[in-house]
Design a protein around this motif. Structure first.
Motif, PDB file in Angstrom:
ATOM      1  N   LEU A  42       0.833  -1.206   0.000  1.00  0.00           N
ATOM      2  CA  LEU A  42       0.000   0.000   0.000  1.00  0.00           C
ATOM      3  C   LEU A  42       0.867   1.255   0.000  1.00  0.00           C
ATOM      4  N   GLY A  43       1.992   1.200   0.723  1.00  0.00           N
ATOM      5  CA  GLY A  43       2.913   2.327   0.791  1.00  0.00           C
ATOM      6  C   GLY A  43       3.665   2.567  -0.505  1.00  0.00           C
ATOM      7  N   TRP A  48      -1.561   6.311  -1.075  1.00  0.00           N
ATOM      8  CA  TRP A  48      -1.370   7.752  -1.236  1.00  0.00           C
ATOM      9  C   TRP A  48      -2.123   8.293  -2.449  1.00  0.00           C
ATOM     10  N   TYR A  49      -2.161   7.529  -3.540  1.00  0.00           N
ATOM     11  CA  TYR A  49      -2.906   7.972  -4.725  1.00  0.00           C
ATOM     12  C   TYR A  49      -4.397   8.066  -4.408  1.00  0.00           C
ATOM     13  N   VAL A  50      -4.894   7.088  -3.662  1.00  0.00           N
ATOM     14  CA  VAL A  50      -6.308   7.115  -3.278  1.00  0.00           C
ATOM     15  C   VAL A  50      -6.581   8.329  -2.388  1.00  0.00           C
ATOM     16  N   LEU A  51      -5.700   8.576  -1.424  1.00  0.00           N
ATOM     17  CA  LEU A  51      -5.885   9.726  -0.539  1.00  0.00           C
ATOM     18  C   LEU A  51      -5.858  11.038  -1.329  1.00  0.00           C
ATOM     19  N   PHE A 123       4.085  12.893   2.823  1.00  0.00           N
ATOM     20  CA  PHE A 123       2.650  12.983   2.526  1.00  0.00           C
ATOM     21  C   PHE A 123       1.843  13.189   3.805  1.00  0.00           C
ATOM     22  N   THR A 124       2.205  12.473   4.859  1.00  0.00           N
ATOM     23  CA  THR A 124       1.500  12.612   6.138  1.00  0.00           C
ATOM     24  C   THR A 124       1.652  14.028   6.675  1.00  0.00           C
ATOM     25  N   THR A 125       2.858  14.564   6.627  1.00  0.00           N
ATOM     26  CA  THR A 125       3.118  15.921   7.114  1.00  0.00           C
ATOM     27  C   THR A 125       2.240  16.930   6.378  1.00  0.00           C
TER      28      THR A 125
END
Length: 185
Positions: A42-43, A48-51, A123-125
């Motif tokens: 997933l990583g 990330w693309y889905v998010l 991405f999280t940041t």
């Protein structure tokens, strides 16, 4: 002294490979391998693309700004980690230490830094700067992505720690550059 020489000296003195080997043994357990393999996959980008897509389709200016910022950070992170890998040329732990097993195939040849972790943290940041409640989901996921890379035998802990620091810096620097012009909720 080359970057590779530096890594070899630090590795020999720190015994980091022993920690890597202990953590890597978890990957020999079926449940751990399935779990960390899925997290790592997933990583790779899917999560990330889905998010980014969900944020973009949220219909809010804040979501669109977050998606654009994440996309731009993703491109910079890709160029950055690829350049660092070419420069440092640190072999992956399973190539250097017989007791460490690659439980999945690596995406490239070198270990430093962890690209998965760099992307997850940057991405999280960015995402939680725009949508703070996402921290409940994204911080644990980013931590699991970093852990998965060591469990799967693809990275040393220092690869993950360095990628975390770079990811926080990259994500943080991108925020004022992107101009957080969208008002808070």
């Amino acid at each position: 002294m080359s970057a590779l020489d530096l890594f070899q000296r630090l590795e020999a003195r720190s015994g980091e490979w022993r920690l890597c080997q202990r953590v890597n043994r978890w990957g020999g357990r079926r449940a751990a391998l399935v779990f960390f393999g899925a997290v790592s996959r997933l990583g790779d980008g899917v999560f990330w693309y889905v998010l980014i897509g969900v944020l973009l389709l949220s219909g809010t200016a804040r979501g669109a700004a977050a998606a654009l910022n994440m996309a731009l950070v993703g491109v910079v992170a890709l160029l950055l980690y690829r350049g660092l890998k070419r420069w440092t040329r640190r072999p992956r732990p399973f190539r250097t230490h017989g007791g460490i097993v690659a439980h999945v195939a690596p995406l490239d040849e070198f270990s430093f830094p962890s690209g998965h972790t760099l992307h997850a943290v940057s991405f999280t940041t960015v995402a939680i700067a725009y949508v703070p409640w996402l921290a409940l989901l994204l911080i644990p996921f980013a931590l699991l992505v970093g852990a998965s890379r060591v469990v799967l035998g693809l990275h040393y802990p220092s690869d993950v720690i360095a990628a975390t620091l770079i990811g926080v810096a990259l994500g943080s620097v991108s925020l004022p550059l992107a101009g957080l012009f969208v008002p808070a909720y």
